[in-house]
Design a protein around this motif. Structure first.
Motif, PDB file in Angstrom:
ATOM      1  N   PRO A 288      -6.303 -16.655  -8.267  1.00 51.31           N
ATOM      2  CA  PRO A 288      -6.464 -16.602  -9.726  1.00 51.31           C
ATOM      3  C   PRO A 288      -7.902 -16.867 -10.171  1.00 51.31           C
ATOM      4  CG  PRO A 288      -4.558 -17.926  -9.128  1.00 51.31           C
ATOM      5  CD  PRO A 288      -5.342 -17.701  -7.876  1.00 51.31           C
ATOM      6  N   MET A 289      -8.617 -17.692  -9.432  1.00 48.25           N
ATOM      7  CA  MET A 289      -9.989 -18.003  -9.797  1.00 48.25           C
ATOM      8  C   MET A 289     -10.902 -16.797  -9.619  1.00 48.25           C
ATOM      9  SD  MET A 289     -10.356 -21.898  -8.307  1.00 48.25           S
ATOM     10  CE  MET A 289     -11.562 -22.420  -9.521  1.00 48.25           C
ATOM     11  N   PHE A 290     -10.515 -15.894  -8.708  1.00 50.13           N
ATOM     12  CA  PHE A 290     -11.333 -14.722  -8.436  1.00 50.13           C
ATOM     13  C   PHE A 290     -10.726 -13.439  -9.004  1.00 50.13           C
ATOM     14  CE2 PHE A 290     -12.528 -17.318  -4.514  1.00 50.13           C
ATOM     15  CZ  PHE A 290     -13.625 -17.880  -5.143  1.00 50.13           C
ATOM     16  N   GLY A 291      -9.625 -13.571  -9.759  1.00 49.29           N
ATOM     17  CA  GLY A 291      -9.010 -12.401 -10.357  1.00 49.29           C
ATOM     18  C   GLY A 291      -8.452 -11.429  -9.337  1.00 49.29           C
ATOM     19  N   THR A 292      -7.816 -11.963  -8.298  1.00 48.58           N
ATOM     20  CA  THR A 292      -7.323 -11.106  -7.228  1.00 48.58           C
ATOM     21  C   THR A 292      -6.000 -11.641  -6.701  1.00 48.58           C
ATOM     22  OG1 THR A 292      -8.002  -9.943  -5.204  1.00 48.58           O
ATOM     23  CG2 THR A 292      -8.514 -12.293  -5.330  1.00 48.58           C
ATOM     24  N   ASP A 293      -5.465 -10.955  -5.716  1.00 49.55           N
ATOM     25  CA  ASP A 293      -4.355 -11.437  -4.904  1.00 49.55           C
ATOM     26  C   ASP A 293      -4.423 -10.668  -3.595  1.00 49.55           C
ATOM     27  OD1 ASP A 293      -3.269  -8.902  -5.425  1.00 49.55           O
ATOM     28  OD2 ASP A 293      -1.776  -9.654  -6.836  1.00 49.55           O
ATOM     29  N   LEU A 294      -3.490 -10.906  -2.684  1.00 45.35           N
ATOM     30  CA  LEU A 294      -3.606 -10.265  -1.378  1.00 45.35           C
ATOM     31  C   LEU A 294      -3.401  -8.754  -1.472  1.00 45.35           C
ATOM     32  CD1 LEU A 294      -4.260 -10.790   1.544  1.00 45.35           C
ATOM     33  CD2 LEU A 294      -1.823 -11.172   1.978  1.00 45.35           C
ATOM     34  N   LEU A 295      -2.503  -8.295  -2.367  1.00 49.90           N
ATOM     35  CA  LEU A 295      -2.352  -6.858  -2.556  1.00 49.90           C
ATOM     36  C   LEU A 295      -3.687  -6.234  -2.967  1.00 49.90           C
ATOM     37  CD1 LEU A 295       1.049  -6.626  -4.489  1.00 49.90           C
ATOM     38  CD2 LEU A 295       0.645  -6.250  -2.049  1.00 49.90           C
ATOM     39  N   ASN A 296      -4.382  -6.891  -3.873  1.00 48.40           N
ATOM     40  CA  ASN A 296      -5.662  -6.352  -4.328  1.00 48.40           C
ATOM     41  C   ASN A 296      -6.702  -6.353  -3.219  1.00 48.40           C
ATOM     42  OD1 ASN A 296      -7.355  -5.407  -6.625  1.00 48.40           O
ATOM     43  ND2 ASN A 296      -8.519  -7.238  -6.112  1.00 48.40           N
ATOM     44  N   GLU A 297      -6.633  -7.328  -2.307  1.00 49.97           N
ATOM     45  CA  GLU A 297      -7.586  -7.331  -1.197  1.00 49.97           C
ATOM     46  C   GLU A 297      -7.355  -6.123  -0.289  1.00 49.97           C
ATOM     47  OE1 GLU A 297     -10.282  -9.597  -1.155  1.00 49.97           O
ATOM     48  OE2 GLU A 297      -9.319  -9.680  -3.120  1.00 49.97           O
ATOM     49  N   TYR A 298      -6.082  -5.745  -0.092  1.00 49.29           N
ATOM     50  CA  TYR A 298      -5.806  -4.537   0.677  1.00 49.29           C
ATOM     51  C   TYR A 298      -6.286  -3.294  -0.072  1.00 49.29           C
ATOM     52  CZ  TYR A 298      -3.268  -6.644   4.562  1.00 49.29           C
ATOM     53  OH  TYR A 298      -2.953  -7.343   5.705  1.00 49.29           O
ATOM     54  N   ARG A 299      -6.106  -3.266  -1.401  1.00 53.39           N
ATOM     55  CA  ARG A 299      -6.646  -2.141  -2.180  1.00 53.39           C
ATOM     56  C   ARG A 299      -8.169  -2.081  -2.043  1.00 53.39           C
ATOM     57  NH1 ARG A 299      -3.689  -4.733  -6.473  1.00 53.39           N
ATOM     58  NH2 ARG A 299      -1.524  -3.961  -6.514  1.00 53.39           N
ATOM     59  N   THR A 300      -8.795  -3.238  -2.105  1.00 48.75           N
ATOM     60  CA  THR A 300     -10.250  -3.289  -1.985  1.00 48.75           C
ATOM     61  C   THR A 300     -10.696  -2.785  -0.621  1.00 48.75           C
ATOM     62  OG1 THR A 300     -10.375  -5.144  -3.536  1.00 48.75           O
ATOM     63  CG2 THR A 300     -12.257  -4.826  -2.057  1.00 48.75           C
ATOM     64  N   ALA A 301      -9.991  -3.207   0.425  1.00 49.28           N
ATOM     65  CA  ALA A 301     -10.319  -2.721   1.763  1.00 49.28           C
ATOM     66  C   ALA A 301     -10.205  -1.204   1.824  1.00 49.28           C
ATOM     67  CB  ALA A 301      -9.399  -3.372   2.795  1.00 49.28           C
ATOM     68  N   HIS A 302      -9.203  -0.655   1.144  1.00 54.49           N
ATOM     69  CA  HIS A 302      -9.033   0.794   1.116  1.00 54.49           C
ATOM     70  C   HIS A 302     -10.205   1.459   0.396  1.00 54.49           C
ATOM     71  CE1 HIS A 302      -7.004   4.615   1.232  1.00 54.49           C
ATOM     72  NE2 HIS A 302      -6.936   4.699  -0.083  1.00 54.49           N
ATOM     73  N   THR A 303     -10.661   0.875  -0.719  1.00 52.23           N
ATOM     74  CA  THR A 303     -11.802   1.460  -1.436  1.00 52.23           C
ATOM     75  C   THR A 303     -13.084   1.380  -0.610  1.00 52.23           C
ATOM     76  OG1 THR A 303     -12.439  -0.604  -2.576  1.00 52.23           O
ATOM     77  CG2 THR A 303     -10.782   0.794  -3.647  1.00 52.23           C
ATOM     78  N   GLY A 305     -13.198   2.189   2.375  1.00 50.55           N
ATOM     79  CA  GLY A 305     -13.130   3.259   3.357  1.00 50.55           C
ATOM     80  C   GLY A 305     -12.111   3.078   4.451  1.00 50.55           C
ATOM     81  N   LEU A 306     -11.310   2.011   4.397  1.00 53.12           N
ATOM     82  CA  LEU A 306     -10.315   1.781   5.438  1.00 53.12           C
ATOM     83  C   LEU A 306      -9.039   2.542   5.096  1.00 53.12           C
ATOM     84  CD1 LEU A 306     -10.761  -2.030   6.150  1.00 53.12           C
ATOM     85  CD2 LEU A 306     -12.057  -0.083   7.043  1.00 53.12           C
ATOM     86  N   GLY A 307      -8.532   3.303   6.079  1.00 49.77           N
ATOM     87  CA  GLY A 307      -7.299   4.044   5.892  1.00 49.77           C
ATOM     88  C   GLY A 307      -6.081   3.223   6.256  1.00 49.77           C
ATOM     89  N   THR A 308      -4.928   3.873   6.246  1.00 53.85           N
ATOM     90  CA  THR A 308      -3.692   3.134   6.505  1.00 53.85           C
ATOM     91  C   THR A 308      -3.655   2.539   7.901  1.00 53.85           C
ATOM     92  OG1 THR A 308      -2.597   5.221   7.118  1.00 53.85           O
ATOM     93  CG2 THR A 308      -2.362   4.467   4.833  1.00 53.85           C
ATOM     94  N   ALA A 309      -4.244   3.220   8.879  1.00 57.97           N
ATOM     95  CA  ALA A 309      -4.257   2.671  10.245  1.00 57.97           C
ATOM     96  C   ALA A 309      -5.047   1.364  10.288  1.00 57.97           C
ATOM     97  CB  ALA A 309      -4.845   3.686  11.222  1.00 57.97           C
ATOM     98  N   GLU A 310      -6.192   1.345   9.582  1.00 61.39           N
ATOM     99  CA  GLU A 310      -7.004   0.127   9.555  1.00 61.39           C
ATOM    100  C   GLU A 310      -6.338  -0.981   8.744  1.00 61.39           C
ATOM    101  OE1 GLU A 310      -9.585   3.519  10.533  1.00 61.39           O
ATOM    102  OE2 GLU A 310      -8.222   3.145   8.841  1.00 61.39           O
ATOM    103  N   LEU A 311      -5.662  -0.624   7.656  1.00 60.31           N
ATOM    104  CA  LEU A 311      -4.941  -1.636   6.878  1.00 60.31           C
ATOM    105  C   LEU A 311      -3.820  -2.254   7.704  1.00 60.31           C
ATOM    106  CD1 LEU A 311      -4.676   0.080   3.366  1.00 60.31           C
ATOM    107  CD2 LEU A 311      -6.441  -1.494   4.216  1.00 60.31           C
ATOM    108  N   ALA A 312      -3.102  -1.421   8.452  1.00 58.34           N
ATOM    109  CA  ALA A 312      -2.060  -1.960   9.330  1.00 58.34           C
ATOM    110  C   ALA A 312      -2.670  -2.827  10.421  1.00 58.34           C
ATOM    111  CB  ALA A 312      -1.260  -0.816   9.937  1.00 58.34           C
ATOM    112  N   GLU A 313      -3.853  -2.441  10.903  1.00 58.49           N
ATOM    113  CA  GLU A 313      -4.537  -3.260  11.903  1.00 58.49           C
ATOM    114  C   GLU A 313      -4.881  -4.635  11.338  1.00 58.49           C
ATOM    115  OE1 GLU A 313      -8.673  -3.324  14.545  1.00 58.49           O
ATOM    116  OE2 GLU A 313      -8.124  -1.514  13.432  1.00 58.49           O
ATOM    117  N   LEU A 314      -5.350  -4.669  10.085  1.00 58.93           N
ATOM    118  CA  LEU A 314      -5.640  -5.954   9.447  1.00 58.93           C
ATOM    119  C   LEU A 314      -4.380  -6.810   9.358  1.00 58.93           C
ATOM    120  CD1 LEU A 314      -8.012  -4.766   6.589  1.00 58.93           C
ATOM    121  CD2 LEU A 314      -8.630  -6.331   8.452  1.00 58.93           C
TER     122      LEU A 314
END
Length: 343
Positions: A288-303, A305-314
Motif C-alpha cells: 500500500p505504501m508503494f501503490g502496488t500489490d503482487l499482481l501488479n508486480e507481475y504486470r510490471t515484469a510483463h511490461t 519484456g518478460l513473457g508468460t514463460a518468464e513469469l511462470a519462472e519467477l
C-alpha cells in the motif's frame, strides 16, 4: 480465435491472476491498508498520521529512502495491542489470498515495536492468532521473519534476537536486518547466534548500498537469500557467485522505483538479472505504501519484456527459494506448470 490487443491483454491478466504464487519479501507493517492505518491512529489518538485516504496517498510520496523510513516508522506507531496486530495480519492475509498467494514469508519490524515498549509477546500473540485463522479461512500459509533496522546498531539487533529466542513461535523461520543500508559487518556475531538457534539468515542488502553490502551479507551474515540485491549487477564476479551458488535474490521493482533506487521503471534491472541466470523472486515489499500489490508486480515484469514463460519462472523461483517443505513445493510447482498460458 481473437488475437486483438485487448484479448491479449485480458489473456495475460488472467494468467497473472490464476498463477499460484508465493511472496518472500513483504513487510507486515508496510502492508497496512490506509483505512486500517486511519482506524488505528484514531483509536489510539496517534498524532502525525493523515486522516483521509487521499492524504495518506500524498504522505506516501517519498523523496528518497530515508524519507520512506521516516514515514514507515510513523505508521508503525499506530499498532499498540494484540488486537491491532491481529487485525493487520487478518487484512494482509486476506489481501494476499485474493491474489492467489498460497504461501508468504513476512518480515515483521519487531524492533520498531520493542523500542516503543510493546512486548514481543503482544506482537506474536496477535499475529499468530490471525495466522491460524487465515490458514483455516483462506488456506494461505504465513511464516515470519522478525528484523531490525541496521542503522539503529548492534544493540537493537541483539534486543530483537533475544525477544525472538524468548517469545518467538515455531512459525518464525528467519532473522533479518533492514532500514537504512549501513555496513553489515557489525552484525556478523549476531547472525551467527541466530543461525545457531535454527533461524535462516535473510538480510536486506544491495537495495541502495552498493554491491559491497551484498558481499558482506554473504560473507559475514551467511545470507541464504538477499532482500532486493539489485546493486549486485555492479560487480560481475558477485553476479557469477550468486548465480553459481543459487542464492535467491528477492526483487521488488515498484518499491525500487518509489524509494528512488531506480529513476524509471523501464531502467529496472529485473530482466538483466534473469538473463544473467540469477534465481530471482518477485515481491511487493510494502504494497500500500508503494501503490502496488503482487499482481501488479507481475504486470510490471510483463511490461519490462518478460513473457508468460518468464513469469511462470519467477513463480517457480519463489517456491524454490521458500522454506516450504519439499512435498508442498513439488505440489505447488506442479500447479504453476499446469497454469495455462494465453494463446
Amino acid at each position: 480465435m481473437d488475437r486483438s490487443p485487448t484479448a491479449a491483454a485480458s489473456g495475460i491478466e488472467a494468467f497473472i491472476r490464476d498463477l499460484p504464487k508465493v511472496e518472500l519479501h513483504v513487510h507486515l507493517e508496510g502492508s497496512m491498508r490506509p483505512a486500517t492505518l486511519i482506524e488505528l491512529a484514531a483509536r489510539h489518538r496517534v498524532e502525525g498520521i493523515p486522516g483521509t485516504p487521499e492524504e495518506i496517498r500524498d504522505w506516501y510520496e517519498f523523496r528518497d529512502f530515508p524519507h520512506f523510513i521516516d514515514v514507515y516508522l510513523a505508521s508503525v506507531a499506530a499498532l499498540r495491542d494484540e488486537e491491532d496486530f491481529a487485525l493487520l495480519t487478518a487484512d494482509v492475509a486476506a489481501t494476499l489470498a485474493a491474489q492467489n498467494v498460497r504461501y508468504a514469508e513476512l518480515h515483521v519490524s519487531l524492533y520498531g515495536h520493542l523500542m516503543r515498549g510493546i512486548p514481543a509477546r503482544v506482537v506474536f500473540d496477535g499475529i499468530e492468532h490471525a495466522r491460524r485463522e487465515a490458514e483455516r479461512e483462506h488456506g494461505i500459509r504465513l511464516r515470519w521473519i522478525p528484523d531490525f533496522p541496521g542503522d539503529y546498531g548492534v544493540e537493537a539487533g541483539a534486543e530483537t534476537l533475544e525477544a525472538v529466542l524468548r517469545d518467538g513461535p515455531d512459525s518464525v523461520i528467519g532473522f533479518g536486518v533492514g532500514g537504512i543500508e549501513v555496513s553489515r559487518a557489525p552484525f556478523a556475531d549476531l547472525f551467527g547466534r541466530a543461525r545457531a538457534a535454527g533461524l535462516h539468515s535473510l538480510p536486506h542488502a544491495g537495495e541502495n548500498g552498493g554491491a559491497e553490502r551484498v558481499r558482506e551479507a554473504l560473507d559475514l551474515l551467511r545470507a541464504e537469500r538477499i532482500g532486493h540485491g539489485i546493486d549486485s549487477l555492479q560487480d560481475d564476479r558477485l553476479v557469477a557467485r550468486l548465480r553459481d551458488d543459487r542464492i535467491p535474490v528477492d526483487v521488488s521493482p515498484t518499491s525500487n522505483l518509489r524509494t528512488r533506487a531506480v529513476e524509471a521503471i523501464g531502467e529496472h534491472p529485473l530482466p538483466r538479472m534473469m538473463e544473467a541466470g540469477l534465481l530471482v523472486t518477485l515481491n511487493s515489499d510494502d504494497p500500500p505504501m508503494f501503490g502496488t500489490d503482487l499482481l501488479n508486480e507481475y504486470r510490471t515484469a510483463h511490461t519490462l519484456g518478460l513473457g508468460t514463460a518468464e513469469l511462470a519462472e519467477l513463480a517457480r523461483n519463489g517456491v524454490a527459494a521458500s522454506y516450504l517443505e519439499e512435498s508442498a513445493k513439488r505440489e505447488l510447482i506442479g500447479e504453476i506448470d499446469a497454469c495455462p498460458a494465453p494463446m
